[in-house]
Design a protein around this motif. Structure first.
Motif, PDB file in Angstrom:
ATOM      1  N   PRO A  53      -3.639   4.684  -2.228  1.00 33.74           N
ATOM      2  CA  PRO A  53      -4.856   5.395  -2.596  1.00 33.74           C
ATOM      3  C   PRO A  53      -4.732   6.875  -2.252  1.00 33.74           C
ATOM      4  O   PRO A  53      -3.788   7.295  -1.580  1.00 33.74           O
ATOM      5  CB  PRO A  53      -5.923   4.715  -1.736  1.00 33.74           C
ATOM      6  CG  PRO A  53      -5.174   4.253  -0.528  1.00 33.74           C
ATOM      7  CD  PRO A  53      -3.803   3.871  -1.012  1.00 33.74           C
ATOM      8  N   VAL A  59     -11.297  -1.585   5.601  1.00 34.94           N
ATOM      9  CA  VAL A  59     -10.459  -0.458   5.208  1.00 34.94           C
ATOM     10  C   VAL A  59     -11.074   0.096   3.933  1.00 34.94           C
ATOM     11  O   VAL A  59     -11.193  -0.619   2.928  1.00 34.94           O
ATOM     12  CB  VAL A  59      -9.001  -0.891   4.964  1.00 34.94           C
ATOM     13  CG1 VAL A  59      -8.176   0.296   4.483  1.00 34.94           C
ATOM     14  CG2 VAL A  59      -8.397  -1.485   6.239  1.00 34.94           C
ATOM     15  N   CYS A  62      -7.476   6.763   2.832  1.00 34.25           N
ATOM     16  CA  CYS A  62      -7.715   5.437   3.382  1.00 34.25           C
ATOM     17  C   CYS A  62      -8.219   5.624   4.816  1.00 34.25           C
ATOM     18  O   CYS A  62      -7.649   6.418   5.567  1.00 34.25           O
ATOM     19  CB  CYS A  62      -6.402   4.658   3.356  1.00 34.25           C
ATOM     20  SG  CYS A  62      -6.491   2.973   3.929  1.00 34.25           S
ATOM     21  N   GLU A  87       0.825  -1.209   0.000  1.00 34.78           N
ATOM     22  CA  GLU A  87       0.000   0.000   0.000  1.00 34.78           C
ATOM     23  C   GLU A  87       0.860   1.260   0.000  1.00 34.78           C
ATOM     24  O   GLU A  87       0.517   2.248  -0.659  1.00 34.78           O
ATOM     25  CB  GLU A  87      -0.948  -0.002   1.188  1.00 34.78           C
ATOM     26  CG  GLU A  87      -1.970   1.103   1.126  1.00 34.78           C
ATOM     27  CD  GLU A  87      -3.385   0.617   1.411  1.00 34.78           C
ATOM     28  OE1 GLU A  87      -4.082   1.340   2.133  1.00 34.78           O
ATOM     29  OE2 GLU A  87      -3.804  -0.448   0.931  1.00 34.78           O
ATOM     30  N   ARG A  91     -11.114   2.730   0.797  1.00 33.45           N
ATOM     31  CA  ARG A  91     -10.125   3.449  -0.013  1.00 33.45           C
ATOM     32  C   ARG A  91     -10.804   4.304  -1.076  1.00 33.45           C
ATOM     33  O   ARG A  91     -11.797   3.886  -1.678  1.00 33.45           O
ATOM     34  CB  ARG A  91      -9.162   2.471  -0.700  1.00 33.45           C
ATOM     35  CG  ARG A  91      -8.319   1.655   0.267  1.00 33.45           C
ATOM     36  CD  ARG A  91      -7.435   0.645  -0.448  1.00 33.45           C
ATOM     37  NE  ARG A  91      -6.649  -0.115   0.517  1.00 33.45           N
ATOM     38  CZ  ARG A  91      -7.100  -1.198   1.158  1.00 33.45           C
ATOM     39  NH1 ARG A  91      -8.344  -1.645   0.920  1.00 33.45           N
ATOM     40  NH2 ARG A  91      -6.341  -1.823   2.032  1.00 33.45           N
TER      41      ARG A  91
END
Length: 242
Positions: A17, A27, A20, A12, A29
């Motif tokens: 993103p 989670v 988040c 990640e 995003r």
């Protein structure tokens, strides 16, 4: 041994993103059009029917089709999505190798640079790595670079690599159709490993869809091992009636 949590955090960090946040056991995003990886919700705890209702409602309120990334340890969540009519999309393998498995020297006709130049953007665009995905690269805050390969005098391939927690991850590796089977991808991975060593990385990782058997075979031949997998779930038809 690299833990699953560490590897997911690195993936990640090197392909982030726009935002988040936690949403119940999920989670959530926001990806700004940057593809499934930065737009899918994932479960970090057991999910109930009511909690799935809530996140589906949030997707719908924002005009987004529900999209979930399901990791290999989320069996119960995967079953729940299947029961609701979500289809499996893009099963993907996570691969990892020690940097020491790659050559120590810089291969010929491959280069690193940041920011990427116009010809790299053209190569990416031909492989469906559009401007929104390039924007993902631009917002990476850890050490990063782009890769450019030539075959003869012609640009032949482009890629992106970033390092977090001493793990380098290669993303958006694209080779022109006319340049495939000429060692271009192999050379770019060797350059990625060489650059990553200079950033004090100890491992090189990437993601490849199960459908891309040729690429997976290449990565295996370089000593990379499958260390995990995931897939996406989304609906291709209206929800099933219960």
């Amino acid at each position: 041994m690299i833990s699953d949590d560490t590897l997911w955090a690195v993936l990640e960090a090197t392909w982030p993103p726009v935002s988040c946040e936690r949403f119940g056991p999920f989670v959530w995003r926001e990806g700004a059009g940057g593809g499934q990886r930065v737009s899918a919700a994932s479960a970090s705890a057991p999910v109930s029917e009511d909690q799935l209702d809530l996140i589906e409602a949030r997707f719908n309120s924002l005009g987004r089709d529900p999209l979930f990334q399901v990791r290999d340890n989320s069996v119960a969540f995967d079953r729940l999505l299947d029961e609701r009519g979500y289809d499996v999309v893009d099963p993907t393998i996570l691969m990892l190798s020690s940097i020491d498995r790659f050559p120590m020297e810089v291969p010929d006709k491959v280069y690193t640079s940041w920011p990427p130049v116009a010809v790299q953007r053209e190569i990416w665009a031909e492989g469906d790595v559009d401007a929104a995905r390039v924007a993902v690269m631009e917002r990476v805050s850890c050490a990063k670079t782009s890769l450019l390969a030539r075959l003869g005098d012609a640009p032949a391939g482009a890629g992106f690599v970033a390092v977090s927690n001493r793990i380098a991850v290669v993303h958006a590796l694209e080779v022109n159709v006319s340049a495939r089977r000429h060692g271009v991808a192999r050379a770019m991975l060797a350059l990625a490993a060489y650059w990553a060593r200079e950033q004090d990385a100890t491992h090189l990782a990437l993601q490849v869809t199960q459908a891309n058997a040729a690429a997976a075979s290449l990565y295996s031949s370089l000593g990379m091992k499958a260390v995990g997998q995931y897939h996406y779930r989304k609906r291709s038809s209206p929800p099933r009636e219960t």
